[in-house]
Write a protein that holds these residues in place. Structure first.
Motif, mmCIF file in Angstrom:
data_model
loop_
_atom_site.group_PDB
_atom_site.id
_atom_site.type_symbol
_atom_site.label_atom_id
_atom_site.label_comp_id
_atom_site.label_asym_id
_atom_site.label_seq_id
_atom_site.Cartn_x
_atom_site.Cartn_y
_atom_site.Cartn_z
ATOM 1 N N TYR A 155 37.142 39.262 46.915
ATOM 2 C CA TYR A 155 37.522 40.629 47.563
ATOM 3 C C TYR A 155 38.043 40.115 48.977
ATOM 4 N N ALA A 158 40.744 37.819 49.079
ATOM 5 C CA ALA A 158 42.040 38.582 48.768
ATOM 6 C C ALA A 158 42.756 39.451 49.888
ATOM 7 N N ALA A 159 41.885 39.859 50.780
ATOM 8 C CA ALA A 159 42.303 40.613 51.999
ATOM 9 C C ALA A 159 43.139 39.642 52.953
ATOM 10 N N ARG A 165 45.398 37.981 46.151
ATOM 11 C CA ARG A 165 45.528 39.340 46.021
ATOM 12 C C ARG A 165 45.894 39.894 44.652
ATOM 13 N N GLN A 169 44.441 42.128 41.736
ATOM 14 C CA GLN A 169 45.196 43.183 41.186
ATOM 15 C C GLN A 169 45.225 43.001 39.748
ATOM 16 N N MET A 172 41.706 44.198 38.447
ATOM 17 C CA MET A 172 41.698 45.654 38.489
ATOM 18 C C MET A 172 42.282 46.194 37.324
ATOM 19 N N ARG A 176 40.808 48.560 34.367
ATOM 20 C CA ARG A 176 41.414 50.155 34.261
ATOM 21 C C ARG A 176 41.969 50.121 32.743
ATOM 22 N N ARG A 189 40.604 55.451 36.598
ATOM 23 C CA ARG A 189 40.467 54.771 37.797
ATOM 24 C C ARG A 189 39.159 55.295 38.610
ATOM 25 N N ASP A 192 36.191 53.404 37.634
ATOM 26 C CA ASP A 192 36.518 51.893 37.948
ATOM 27 C C ASP A 192 35.878 51.773 39.315
#
Lengths: 223, 223
Positions: A155, A158-159, A165, A169, A172, A176, A189, A192
């Motif tokens: 995380y 990725a920021a 990132r 993505q 996630m 989802r 969502r 998640d």
DNA sequence: TGGTCATGCGTACGAGCGTACACATGATGC
DNA sequence: GCATCATGTGTACGCTCGTACGCATGACCA
């Protein structure tokens, strides 16, 4: 830490997968490794040429190092040490440290998404899906603290790093998507996000949530 | 990055708060700072002695640097540059880089917890509390991306550094305590986790949740 | 106003980093 | 069996980092 143009030199200039080396002997796991039982001094001179699968082992080692020391403590030298390969091997197989990190995180995300798919794919009805989510969080996510640390490290990396990132993505999106096989998109969502929060809180709390509390939170939301 | 014994030398050996320096003139903000409009060459030689509040400004600068470059990119030199003070000033005011980080994160967590308290303290009934939570997430947490990055950075740093873990713990505890003024402990904990997840997902998603979606998720859980 | 000394700063040191690259090595083709 | 040359390694370079510390400085007291 530079993600500039020019992925760097490296022998197999055009896009071939493995760096170079010919086919050769079959790929048994851990071709050579530690000498066995030698005195500590004189690290010995092992023949290590032609080691197919080394690139893979390097990525595995990278994940271990990230979990243990964090992205900040993950260096070429540390990875090489963890995989028991010479330092020069790093720049041979990867163009830069960023490349190693990105590939390691991609592999980790892939594996995590696979677990997600499997757990939820096995469910046939809504109740089964709810059970699957509970099992997933309780056993798979909270069950392996290393994965948990890796997630948080991913995380934060990725920021800062656009290439990573994309990995986050994709991860996630895939989880989802798996949830959407059983719940409407809005619920998917939200669930998640709830999972994310539960995992993070449990990971960092000195007073982690019990399995029953996990179950309660998810059921409350979904029933 | 060492959190070993011996907090290091530093003048005011025994426990006095501010390093040393006498009272002197009143503490106006930004005592000297940039020369104004000078040519770039010759950085000029400003009198900078006796600058009360410099320690505070260093911590502020640290938070700015963390938000901008991440904990990994936060160095003595970078902080000193951001605060426009000489490098030597860092080791004068702080025993180590870890000390700076811990203090910066503590201040940030303190401020964040204060917002939590204020928002929830203003509510008089359950519905008001739910509105307060929505406002908090939508406006305060998601409204300032810097805070969001800081939160994630703190999480990952806490996973590695016990001193920072205490900060994270205190923060979590305080936000949960605030929620418990309006909801039962179980709900408080679960809502807290939900908020965490919502914020994190929104922060990292290229397709962030809309204010309405935030409202929907929280209301669904709480009503 | 002038001397004194706590206060704050410039600079240098050793360590560890990513990366480049010359060379040793051993599988391959004859 | 030998020559060849792609494959993989050892090592060194330039850089940035945290931190230590001797010395310039200017606030304070007499």
């Amino acid at each position: 830490m530079t993600a500039d143009p020019v992925p760097s030199r490296r022998p197999g200039a055009a896009g071939d997968p493995v760096p170079v080396h010919r086919p050769g002997a079959a790929g048994d796991p851990v071709p050579v490794h530690r000498p066995g039982a030698t005195g500590d001094p004189a690290p010995a001179r092992r023949s290590r040429r032609h080691d197919p699968g080394r690139r893979d082992r390097l990525i595995d080692a990278t994940l271990r190092v990230i979990a243990e020391r964090g992205v900040a403590g993950t260096t070429h030298r540390e990875i090489a040490r963890a995989a028991d390969v010479p330092l020069g091997s790093m720049t041979y197989h990867f163009g830069s440290l960023d490349e190693v990190l990105a590939e390691a995180f991609t592999r980790h995300a892939e594996a995590a998404a696979k677990v997600f798919d499997e757990r939820l794919g096995a469910a046939t009805d809504r109740d089964g899906a709810i059970e699957a989510v509970i099992t997933l969080v309780r056993d798979d996510l909270l069950g392996s603290p290393d994965d948990l640390v890796l997630a948080v490290e991913l995380y934060v990396a990725a920021a800062r790093n656009p290439a990573l990132r994309a990995v986050t993505q994709g991860w996630m999106q895939r989880s989802r998507r798996a949830l959407e096989r059983h719940f409407d998109p809005t619920t998917a969502r939200e669930v998640d996000a709830l999972i994310e929060g539960l995992v993070l809180h449990s990971a960092l709390s000195t007073d982690p949530m019990t399995p029953d509390q996990i179950r309660h939170a998810i059921e409350r939301y979904l029933r």
